[in-house]
Motif scaffolding. Structure first.
Motif, PDB file in Angstrom:
ATOM      1  N   GLY A 240       0.488  -1.398  -0.074  1.00 23.32           N
ATOM      2  CA  GLY A 240      -0.214   0.397   0.245  1.00 23.32           C
ATOM      3  C   GLY A 240       0.817   1.124  -0.092  1.00 23.32           C
ATOM      4  N   ASP A 241       0.464   1.688   0.928  1.00 28.33           N
ATOM      5  CA  ASP A 241       1.430   3.153   1.517  1.00 28.33           C
ATOM      6  C   ASP A 241       2.657   3.616   0.798  1.00 28.33           C
ATOM      7  N   ARG A 242       4.364   2.227   0.748  1.00 32.30           N
ATOM      8  CA  ARG A 242       4.777   1.977   0.377  1.00 32.30           C
ATOM      9  C   ARG A 242       5.433   3.086  -0.925  1.00 32.30           C
ATOM     10  N   ALA A 243       4.580   2.482  -1.806  1.00 33.65           N
ATOM     11  CA  ALA A 243       4.258   3.016  -3.351  1.00 33.65           C
ATOM     12  C   ALA A 243       4.232   4.409  -3.471  1.00 33.65           C
ATOM     13  N   LEU A 244       3.709   5.308  -2.416  1.00 34.97           N
ATOM     14  CA  LEU A 244       3.726   6.995  -1.944  1.00 34.97           C
ATOM     15  C   LEU A 244       5.192   7.141  -2.394  1.00 34.97           C
ATOM     16  N   LEU A 245       6.423   6.251  -2.114  1.00 33.70           N
ATOM     17  CA  LEU A 245       7.752   5.982  -2.482  1.00 33.70           C
ATOM     18  C   LEU A 245       8.183   7.063  -4.352  1.00 33.70           C
ATOM     19  N   ASN A 246       7.316   6.311  -4.724  1.00 35.08           N
ATOM     20  CA  ASN A 246       7.416   6.096  -6.295  1.00 35.08           C
ATOM     21  C   ASN A 246       6.810   7.336  -6.724  1.00 35.08           C
ATOM     22  N   LEU A 247       6.815   8.274  -5.829  1.00 37.68           N
ATOM     23  CA  LEU A 247       5.944   9.566  -7.073  1.00 37.68           C
ATOM     24  C   LEU A 247       7.082  10.644  -7.421  1.00 37.68           C
ATOM     25  N   GLY A 248       6.498  10.524  -8.866  1.00 28.97           N
ATOM     26  CA  GLY A 248       7.243  10.802 -10.016  1.00 28.97           C
ATOM     27  C   GLY A 248       8.374   9.336 -10.501  1.00 28.97           C
ATOM     28  N   HIS A 249       8.270   8.444 -10.155  1.00 31.34           N
ATOM     29  CA  HIS A 249       8.873   7.345 -10.868  1.00 31.34           C
ATOM     30  C   HIS A 249       8.139   6.454 -12.481  1.00 31.34           C
ATOM     31  N   THR A 250       6.821   7.064 -12.098  1.00 32.34           N
ATOM     32  CA  THR A 250       6.043   5.987 -13.668  1.00 32.34           C
ATOM     33  C   THR A 250       6.620   7.310 -14.430  1.00 32.34           C
ATOM     34  N   PHE A 251       6.793   8.380 -15.011  1.00 33.25           N
ATOM     35  CA  PHE A 251       6.918   9.227 -16.005  1.00 33.25           C
ATOM     36  C   PHE A 251       8.023   8.617 -16.142  1.00 33.25           C
ATOM     37  N   CYS A 252       9.234   9.002 -14.689  1.00 29.12           N
ATOM     38  CA  CYS A 252      11.062   8.636 -14.439  1.00 29.12           C
ATOM     39  C   CYS A 252      10.967   7.441 -15.057  1.00 29.12           C
ATOM     40  N   HIS A 253      10.086   6.222 -14.985  1.00 28.24           N
ATOM     41  CA  HIS A 253      11.044   4.850 -15.687  1.00 28.24           C
ATOM     42  C   HIS A 253      10.745   5.095 -17.281  1.00 28.24           C
ATOM     43  N   ALA A 254       9.677   5.581 -17.947  1.00 26.13           N
ATOM     44  CA  ALA A 254       9.142   6.042 -18.729  1.00 26.13           C
ATOM     45  C   ALA A 254      10.083   6.934 -20.101  1.00 26.13           C
ATOM     46  N   LEU A 255      11.060   7.916 -19.695  1.00 23.31           N
ATOM     47  CA  LEU A 255      12.161   8.308 -19.693  1.00 23.31           C
ATOM     48  C   LEU A 255      12.877   7.651 -19.503  1.00 23.31           C
ATOM     49  N   GLU A 256      13.594   6.917 -18.593  1.00 18.78           N
ATOM     50  CA  GLU A 256      14.811   6.463 -18.417  1.00 18.78           C
ATOM     51  C   GLU A 256      14.786   5.259 -20.030  1.00 18.78           C
ATOM     52  N   ALA A 257      13.815   4.833 -20.105  1.00 22.34           N
ATOM     53  CA  ALA A 257      14.009   3.459 -20.983  1.00 22.34           C
ATOM     54  C   ALA A 257      14.061   4.147 -22.455  1.00 22.34           C
ATOM     55  N   ALA A 258      13.050   5.466 -22.519  1.00 21.60           N
ATOM     56  CA  ALA A 258      13.207   6.278 -23.459  1.00 21.60           C
ATOM     57  C   ALA A 258      14.554   6.616 -23.966  1.00 21.60           C
TER      58      ALA A 258
END
Ligand code: GLY
Length: 370
Positions: A240-258
């Motif tokens: 649950g809450d630990r996913a909060l640590l991923n703020l910004g990371h959904t965008f970040c992971h796509a940009l890192e892959a790109a």
């Protein structure tokens, strides 16, 4: 003066010790964990050149023998081959169940060595001595370990908590300004996700901290680690809450892959851009005050950090492709993208309820502005 943040996880509890000069005093801190006076250190070439003599000197001064394995620096090291290399080394060194391995480096070394420790003889204890700001405030705390594969980053790994973390603030002085700022992306993330007062403190103190003030650096690391510890204790295995640590990371992971996980975009830089995008999206969805995204970007600008897609050099794929890359994220459940959005600075939450069109429009506009 050192600070200690305790991570109260029952029989896996440990301390994060934070302060200047901890590498030089490593013998004193590590000694209580040793079943025999010897440790095994895994590090990488750049950290070894700067700090390995100091660490091994301190250990031998305290009567602790050490062996060191030095790997190549860089994200590519976090792979199957090096996992096997470290695992074989620990076996050939006859490291026993009660021995201690030291992960001495940034996030790559911490994740790789933590995972090797998790599987060596079904799990031995390890000590994290993180040398990057990113590793001190994020990856060395909380027990996520693992490697990257052809299928993506960190998809193979284990939760394995360290026995001790020594975050030496003085060591941060040897980072390049770019690496320091990239790590700062994760520091700002903590304020943005859960502590508006901390974000205001960073607005006031960030520039002096980046310029080298050791007390401010220590306070920023302490508050970040305390926030991380509080979240990890609530939700160690990210139900649950630990996913909060991923703020910004959904965008970040796509940009890192790109950008091919290359030097074009460091992880913490992607986190900063991702946080700015998450606040922009939150404002567009009417979730947070309209002025919050500008405030986030103004602080990143003050810190001379990347904050928009146009700050990434070279070509980027179109918005459709970036959305597809987000679909590879570990947070996808039943094919639904999960985002960390915010009701304001310091008030993030997890949601799957994000219209893809809104994300695509935001990305298209930012891409058109490049
Ligand atoms: N870096 C995110 C986490 O530890 O959960």
């Amino acid at each position: 003066m050192t600070d200690i943040v305790h991570v109260p996880l029952g029989d896996r509890a440990y301390d994060v010790v934070i302060g200047p000069g901890l590498v030089k005093a490593a013998d004193r801190h590590v000694q209580p964990f040793l079943a025999r006076p010897k440790v095994w250190i895994v590090t990488e070439r750049n950290v070894a050149a700067l700090h390995l003599d100091t660490l091994q000197g301190a250990l031998s001064g305290g009567g602790i023998a050490s062996e060191a394995l030095v790997l190549e620096p860089g994200e590519a090291t976090k792979n199957w081959d090096n996992l096997q290399h470290v695992a074989d080394w620990l076996l050939s060194e006859k490291v026993e169940r009660r021995d201690i391995v030291i992960a001495f480096g940034g996030g790559v070394i911490g994740d790789l060595v933590g995972f090797a420790a998790a599987i060596h003889r079904r799990g031995i204890r390890f000590v994290q001595i993180p040398t990057s700001l990113l590793a001190q405030v994020d990856s060395s705390v909380g027990g996520k370990t693992g490697i990257n594969t052809a299928h993506g980053k960190n998809l193979i790994g284990a939760f394995h908590q360290p026995a001790l973390v020594l975050a030496d603030i003085a060591v941060l002085g040897t980072l390049t300004p770019r690496d320091f700022r990239a790590g700062y992306g994760e520091v700002a993330k903590y304020g943005l996700l859960g502590d508006a007062d901390f974000f205001a403190w960073l607005e006031a103190n960030g520039p002096a901290l980046a310029a080298g003030d050791l007390d401010l650096r220590q306070e920023a690391v302490r508050r970040s680690v305390q926030m991380k510890a509080d979240i990890v204790v609530r939700d160690e295995t990210e139900q649950g809450d630990r996913a909060l640590l991923n703020l910004g990371h959904t965008f970040c992971h796509a940009l890192e892959a790109a950008t091919g996980y290359s030097d074009r975009l460091l992880h913490g830089e992607g986190v900063a851009i991702g946080c700015a995008l998450a606040f922009e999206l939150s404002a567009r969805l009417g979730l947070c005050p309209q002025e919050d995204p500008s405030r986030v970007r103004a602080h990143l600008a003050d810190m001379q950090m990347l904050r928009d897609l146009r700050d990434i050099k070279g070509d980027l794929p179109d918005a459709h492709t970036l959305l597809d890359l987000m679909g590879q994220d570990k947070k996808v459940i039943d094919g639904q993208l999960r985002f960390i959005l915010a009701r304001g600075i310091g008030a993030a939450f997890v949601t799957s309820d994000v219209p893809r069109d809104q994300v695509r429009n935001l990305l298209s506009e930012q891409l058109a502005d490049r």
